[in-house]
Design an enzyme around this catalytic site. Structure first.
Site, PDB file in Angstrom:
ATOM      1  N   GLY A  10      32.084 -10.371  29.904  1.00  0.00           N
ATOM      2  CA  GLY A  10      30.864 -10.834  29.467  1.00  0.00           C
ATOM      3  C   GLY A  10      30.451 -11.176  28.289  1.00  0.00           C
ATOM      4  O   GLY A  10      31.537 -11.355  27.305  1.00  0.00           O
ATOM      5  N   THR A 128      25.740  -0.959  25.960  1.00  0.00           N
ATOM      6  CA  THR A 128      24.615  -0.237  25.306  1.00  0.00           C
ATOM      7  C   THR A 128      24.407   0.883  26.348  1.00  0.00           C
ATOM      8  O   THR A 128      23.839   0.237  27.646  1.00  0.00           O
ATOM      9  CB  THR A 128      23.540  -1.030  25.086  1.00  0.00           C
ATOM     10  OG1 THR A 128      23.953  -2.091  24.072  1.00  0.00           O
ATOM     11  CG2 THR A 128      22.379  -0.330  24.551  1.00  0.00           C
ATOM     12  N   ALA A 160      24.598 -10.567  17.341  1.00  0.00           N
ATOM     13  CA  ALA A 160      23.439 -11.521  17.634  1.00  0.00           C
ATOM     14  C   ALA A 160      23.911 -12.834  18.191  1.00  0.00           C
ATOM     15  O   ALA A 160      24.757 -13.470  17.763  1.00  0.00           O
ATOM     16  CB  ALA A 160      22.597 -12.046  16.043  1.00  0.00           C
ATOM     17  N   LYS A 216      22.410   2.425  18.281  1.00  0.00           N
ATOM     18  CA  LYS A 216      22.330   1.022  18.866  1.00  0.00           C
ATOM     19  C   LYS A 216      20.684   0.840  19.574  1.00  0.00           C
ATOM     20  O   LYS A 216      20.236  -0.200  19.268  1.00  0.00           O
ATOM     21  CB  LYS A 216      23.387   0.918  20.207  1.00  0.00           C
ATOM     22  CG  LYS A 216      23.092  -0.109  20.950  1.00  0.00           C
ATOM     23  CD  LYS A 216      23.412  -1.342  20.296  1.00  0.00           C
ATOM     24  CE  LYS A 216      23.136  -2.860  21.217  1.00  0.00           C
ATOM     25  NZ  LYS A 216      23.199  -4.002  20.455  1.00  0.00           N
ATOM     26  N   LEU A 217      20.421   1.750  20.415  1.00  0.00           N
ATOM     27  CA  LEU A 217      19.071   1.696  20.717  1.00  0.00           C
ATOM     28  C   LEU A 217      18.079   1.834  19.506  1.00  0.00           C
ATOM     29  O   LEU A 217      16.933   0.843  19.510  1.00  0.00           O
ATOM     30  CB  LEU A 217      18.741   2.875  21.788  1.00  0.00           C
ATOM     31  CG  LEU A 217      19.374   3.138  23.004  1.00  0.00           C
ATOM     32  CD1 LEU A 217      19.165   4.427  23.869  1.00  0.00           C
ATOM     33  CD2 LEU A 217      19.613   1.769  23.814  1.00  0.00           C
ATOM     34  N   CYS A 272      19.102  -7.350  25.414  1.00  0.00           N
ATOM     35  CA  CYS A 272      18.977  -6.048  24.650  1.00  0.00           C
ATOM     36  C   CYS A 272      17.712  -5.392  24.479  1.00  0.00           C
ATOM     37  O   CYS A 272      17.427  -4.272  24.680  1.00  0.00           O
ATOM     38  CB  CYS A 272      19.991  -6.081  23.622  1.00  0.00           C
ATOM     39  SG  CYS A 272      21.539  -6.402  23.909  1.00  0.00           S
TER      40      CYS A 272
END
Length: 480
Positions: A10, A128, A160, A216-217, A272
């Site tokens: 993906g 994630t 990004a 990451k979160l 995200c």
């Protein structure tokens, strides 16, 4: 030769593996997926995703040390390092519905790895995932190990869309989290050596597993929070006559704050931000941190408020109804330089206008008609499931017309909504557009990319988010 396999072809897996193959010619990289159509696209001249620079890299490496295949088990079995980049959609039912991440695909991948592995593996979380996912995956692999040793690493992506290749070539940081054991540290070093082919050592950060997963979160939550903060200010600017671009410029000049992610808009989108904040909220609630959960929830609530506010501005400005009126929508992707429509604010804006019986004419240079119709007919979070679980054929909407030209979209329209900041929209011949629109002609700029004063001189009634209101709009309610 070191062999790397990535499960999932993906937005993350494809570009990341392409760059690793490009930068590490001595490493064989295989990207595998159960979707025959997706792998066929990666092996064709029409890649399944649009990213500036991606096609060149894939063309140079494909068939040499970069391979795209549906032979999942074969490549997983042969690999030394396995990246797992499968979907982790928000659950739509059951415990944690609407907030928690659904790890069904991750668990399936882990069980498959255990079934086919014949030698020790390093398994890398690239999707994630919620904090402590690595622990769950570790348990599945350990209890099905048959004597094989597995090391789990967390290596979250910080890409990004629209600049993914640039971000991979020159990352701010590469984060690798692993167990604080000899085996865990050895695995961290092995992955570090892959990235060290092109990333300076001081940009490769090594942490424990839980810190990497949470980072990451946290990063996405902080970025989304900035957008919601400036969007909240945009509403106050409209109420007081201030200009949000001037306010954000003044605030951004403070070196403690900085200028990035301070552009007011119709709202944030992408795969995200919302998903990761909802996951963060759920983790906080599970750990009894109600106040912390409520704090992060507010970021999403302000984003939803901004989209609703925009729709209300459109409807209230046009004599409180858009029923039967043609509204041109310029831009459907969630931001420029990508064809990605996941969680794009355009979906909620279009649904709001369709709900008031508007006739929409949509143009986006990178989004297909099929994708637009599918997005407007899907339920929330359906987009994050594999294609075979998404609605097969989009609902037919007679009020919707997708065109391939901005001038066709705006011809005979009563109003024009700018929802994506594509560069080509900044150079449109707005005099020509005005002459071909119904009068009064309205422009609603959801990205603050046009010169509203010039458009007013042409004759448009203009609404730009967070800017001093047009005289026409001053007495119109901003919120229904």
């Amino acid at each position: 030769m070191v062999k790397i396999c990535c499960i999932g072809a993906g937005y993350v897996g494809g570009p990341t593996m392409a760059v690793i193959a490009f930068k590490c010619p001595a490493i064989e990289v295989a990207v595998v997926d159960i979707s025959v159509a997706r792998i066929a696209a990666w092996n064709s001249d029409q890649l399944p995703i649009y990213e500036p620079g991606l096609e060149d890299i894939v063309t140079q490496c494909r068939g040499k040390n970069l391979f795209f295949s549906t032979e999942v088990e074969k490549h997983v079995s042969e690999a030394d390092i396995i990246f797992v980049s499968v979907n982790t959609p928000t659950k739509t039912r059951g415990l944690g519905a609407g907030k928690a991440a659904d790890l069904t695909y991750w668990e399936s991948a882990a069980r498959m790895i255990a079934d086919v592995s014949k030698n020790d593996k390093i398994v890398v979380e690239k999707s994630t995932v919620p904090v402590k996912t690595a622990e769950a995956i570790e348990k599945i692999l350990t209890h099905n190990s048959n004597g094989i040793k597995y090391q789990i690493l967390s290596n979250p992506e910080f890409l990004a869309e629209g600049t993914a290749i640039q971000d991979l070539f020159n990352p701010d940081r590469v984060l690798i989290g692993g167990r604080e054991t000899p085996g865990g540290q050895k695995a961290i070093q092995a992955l570090k050596e892959v990235y060290a082919h092109w990333v300076p050592e001081d940009r490769i950060i090594c942490t424990n597993l839980w810190s990497a997963e949470l980072s990451k979160l946290a990063a996405n939550a902080f970025l989304a929070q900035r957008i919601s903060s400036v969007n909240a200010m945009s509403a106050l600017c409209e109420a007081t006559g201030a200009d949000v671009t001037q306010v954000s410029h003044a605030v951004g000049k403070d070196t403690r704050v900085g200028s990035k992610f301070l552009n007011a808009s119709v709202g944030f989108g992408g795969s995200c931000f919302q998903k990761d904040i909802l996951s963060l909220v759920y983790i906080c609630e599970c750990n009894g941190l109600k106040e912390v959960a409520n704090y992060w929830k507010q970021v999403i609530q302000v984003n939803d408020y901004q989209k609703n506010r925009f729709v209300n501005r459109v409807v209230s400005s046009m004599f409180n109804t858009v029923s039967g009126k043609k509204i041109a929508i310029l831009g459907f992707a969630f931001k420029k330089d990508t064809g990605d429509t996941r969680e794009t604010p355009a979906i909620d804006v279009c649904k709001g206008l369709l709900g008031d019986n508007a006739n929409l004419s949509i143009y986006d240079p990178q989004v297909t008609e099929d994708q637009i119709r599918k997005d407007l007919s899907m339920r929330k979070f359906d987009w994050d499931n594999p294609i075979h679980l998404q609605p097969m054929s989009p609902t037919v909407m007679k009020q919707l017309n997708v065109v391939w030209d901005a001038y066709a979209a705006t011809k005979d329209a009563h109003g024009l909504c700018l929802l994506t900041e594509w560069d080509e929209f900044k150079t449109l011949d707005f005099k020509k557009i005005y002459d071909n629109m119904q009068k009064p002609a309205f422009v609603f700029d959801g990205r603050n990319i046009i010169d509203e004063q010039k458009l007013r001189e042409i004759g448009f009634i203009v609404y730009s988010i967070g800017k001093p209101l047009d005289g026409w709009l001053k007495d119109m309610p901003a919120v229904a």
